[in-house]
Scaffold this active site. Structure first.
Site, PDB file in Angstrom:
ATOM      1  CG  HIS A  64      -1.867  -1.183   1.207  1.00  0.00           C
ATOM      2  ND1 HIS A  64      -3.102  -1.134   0.589  1.00  0.00           N
ATOM      3  CD2 HIS A  64      -1.747  -2.443   1.712  1.00  0.00           C
ATOM      4  CE1 HIS A  64      -3.712  -2.299   0.718  1.00  0.00           C
ATOM      5  NE2 HIS A  64      -2.913  -3.112   1.395  1.00  0.00           N
ATOM      6  CG  HIS A 196      -8.275  -9.138   1.210  1.00  0.00           C
ATOM      7  ND1 HIS A 196      -7.440  -8.543   2.132  1.00  0.00           N
ATOM      8  CD2 HIS A 196      -9.391  -9.517   1.896  1.00  0.00           C
ATOM      9  CE1 HIS A 196      -8.031  -8.570   3.319  1.00  0.00           C
ATOM     10  NE2 HIS A 196      -9.211  -9.152   3.204  1.00  0.00           N
ATOM     11  NE  ARG A 228      -6.859 -12.864   7.348  1.00  0.00           N
ATOM     12  CZ  ARG A 228      -6.871 -11.613   6.850  1.00  0.00           C
ATOM     13  NH1 ARG A 228      -6.920 -11.429   5.544  1.00  0.00           N
ATOM     14  NH2 ARG A 228      -6.843 -10.586   7.639  1.00  0.00           N
ATOM     15  CG  ASP A 284      -1.156  -6.265   3.553  1.00  0.00           C
ATOM     16  OD1 ASP A 284      -1.428  -5.337   2.752  1.00  0.00           O
ATOM     17  OD2 ASP A 284      -1.995  -6.755   4.314  1.00  0.00           O
ATOM     18  CB  SER A 288      -4.788  -1.010   8.620  1.00  0.00           C
ATOM     19  OG  SER A 288      -5.877  -1.555   7.894  1.00  0.00           O
TER      20      SER A 288
END
Length: 388
Positions: A64, A196, A228, A284, A288
Site C-alpha cells: 500500500h 484478498h 491468516r 502488505d 493496516s
C-alpha cells in the site's frame, strides 16, 4: 558504471564467487575476473564484495504505497511510504494497490505515488481496483485500465470472504477475472486478478467454485493472505495441488491466534512436493493490520512493514531451506508470474537490481536500476520529502 568484485552470487541459485559489471541500469557482465582498461574508459565505481552475498533485488507485489487502513475512522488512515522504506529493506520492485478504502484513496493517487517512487529510483507497477465489486478504476473499466495505463498490470486487491468487502458472487468474480485476463492479453501484461482472503467462513471456496465453473486459467488468479487462519492454510495447499498459484503475506504472523509465519506455510507447501514457482510472498506493507472481536468491532490496529520480507528469508533459512528456495518467492517466481521482463534474477542483460548481504544476512548495499541506493547499511538516496 559499477564493478562489484569477489562476491558470492545467488542468482537466486548459487553460482559461486564472481565479479559483476554494471553499465547504466543493466548487468553487463558476470565473470570470475573483469579487467577495466586504464585509458579511454569511463570512470567505474568499484565495490569490494569480499564477505558479502549478492541476491536479486526483492519484488514485493502487494504494498500500500500511498497508505491504507481507515477501518477505525479517518485517524486510522496509514501514511504513504517513503523511498527508504523500500530500499533499506531490499525492495527494488513493487506493485502498489488500494485496499478497504477506495473512496478517500483512489487510483489517480495510487498512480501518482507509483510514478513518484519510480522517479526516485525504484521500479513500480499497480493493481487497479480495491476491495469492492464493482471495483474502483481510473478509466471506465478494469480492462480499460490494464490496456491503456502502462503501470497497471491487473486487478486487485478484490476482497473475498471478508466482512469489509462487498461479498462478490461467483458470477462477479468470473466476470472480473475475464475482464482482467482479456486486458492482459491485449496489452501483453500478466492480466492477473489478485484476491484478498479474509477470515470469512467460506475461505477460498468462492475461488474453487470459480475455477470449477469457468475456463479461467490458474495463471490469471492470485489469492493472498492465506497464512491468516487454519482454514485458509489447508485450502491453500489443496489449491496448489490442483495447479493454482498463491501469495503468502510476510507481515501477517501476528494477526490473530491462528496466523502462522510465511516461512512456516512455505515450508509446509514444499514438503508436499509443490513447486516454489507456484508461490510468491509479499509484505502488505503500508496496509493496516486490524483486529476485530466476535461482534465485528475493531479492537486494535497495527501497520504492515516492508522489513518482514527479509525477515521471512532469514526465517526460511533458519528452518533449513537453502538460500535459493528462500529467495524464489521474492525474486524469480513473481517476475515470471507477473511477466516482469529482465527482473528477478542476476544475469547479463537483466536490470541491475541487487542486494548485498553480510554474513548475518543483513542488508549492506542496495542497487536499484544501476544506482547505489544504500551502502554500508545507510541510505545514499532519500525520497523527496525525507530528512537525512
Amino acid at each position: 558504471m559499477i564493478l562489484i568484485k569477489n562476491i558470492e552470487v545467488f542468482d537466486p541459485k548459487p553460482i559461486g564467487k564472481k565479479n559483476i559489471f554494471i553499465c547504466f541500469d543493466k548487468i553487463a557482465y558476470i565473470s570470475h575476473s573483469v579487467n577495466i582498461p586504464d585509458r579511454n574508459f569511463p570512470q567505474v565505481e568499484i565495490l569490494d564484495g569480499t564477505g558479502l552475498k549478492a541476491i536479486p533485488g526483492l519484488i514485493d507485489l502487494h504494498i500500500h504505497i500511498n497508505g491504507g487502513g481507515g477501518e477505525g475512522g479517518f485517524y486510522n488512515r496509514t501514511p504513504e511510504l517513503n523511498l527508504t522504506k523500500f530500499t533499506l529493506n531490499g525492495i527494488t520492485t513493487c506493485v502498489g494497490l488500494l485496499g478497504t478504502d477506495g473512496i478517500t484513496r483512489n487510483m489517480a493517487g495510487l498512480i501518482a505515488k507509483s510514478k513518484a517512487l519510480e522517479s526516485e529510483g525504484i521500479t513500480t507497477y499497480c493493481w487497479t481496483g480495491c476491495y469492492s465489486v464493482p471495483t474502483r478504476t481510473l478509466t471506465d473499466s478494469v480492462r480499460g485500465d490494464i490496456v491503456t495505463v502502462d503501470k497497471i498490470i491487473g486487478a486487485g486487491e478484490i476482497a473475498v470472504s471478508d466482512h469489509r468487502g462487498s461479498h462478490p458472487s461467483e458470477e462477479d468474480l468470473i466476470h472480473l477475472a475475464c475482464e482482467t485476463r482479456v486486458g492482459g492479453l491485449i496489452s501483453g501484461k500478466c492480466g492477473v486478478l489478485h484476491m484478498h482472503l479474509g477470515d470469512g467462513k467460506k475461505g477460498m471456496a468462492p475461488i474453487f467454485d470459480m475455477v470449477e465453473d469457468s475456463d479461467m486459467p490458474f495463471q490469471n488468479l492470485l489469492p493472498t493472505h492465506l497464512n491468516r487462519n487454519k482454514l485458509l492454510l489447508k485450502q491453500s495447499i489443496e489449491y496448489l495441488k490442483i495447479g493454482g498459484f498463491v501469495d503468502i503475506t510476510t507481515g501477517i504472523k501476528n494477526e490473530g491466534d491462528e496466523a502462522v509465519s510465511s516461512a512456516e506455510l512455505y515450508t509446509a507447501i514444499l514438503k508436499e512436493n509443490i513447486s516454489p514457482y507456484h508461490v510468491t510472498m509479499s509484505s502488505d506493507a503500508g496496509g493496516s493490520m486490524p483486529f476485530f472481536d466476535s461482534r465485528g468491532k475493531l479492537t486494535k490496529l497495527s501497520i504492515g512493514m516492508p522489513s518482514t520480507d527479509m525477515d521471512s528469508v532469514r526465517e526460511s533459512i533458519e528452518k533449513g531451506l537453502s538460500m535459493e528456495l528462500a529467495l524464489i518467492p521474492f525474486t524469480e517466481s513473481p517476475a515470471k508470474f507477473l511477466k516482469f521482463k529482465n527482473k528477478g534474477i542476476i544475469a547479463e542483460g537483466y536490470d541491475a537490481d541487487l542486494v548485498l548481504l553480510d554474513s548475518k544476512l543483513n542488508i549492506h548495499t542496495v542497487i536499484s536500476r544501476g544506482k547505489i541506493m544504500v551502502q554500508n547499511y545507510r541510505p545514499l538516496v532519500y525520497g523527496t520529502f525525507e530528512t537525512k
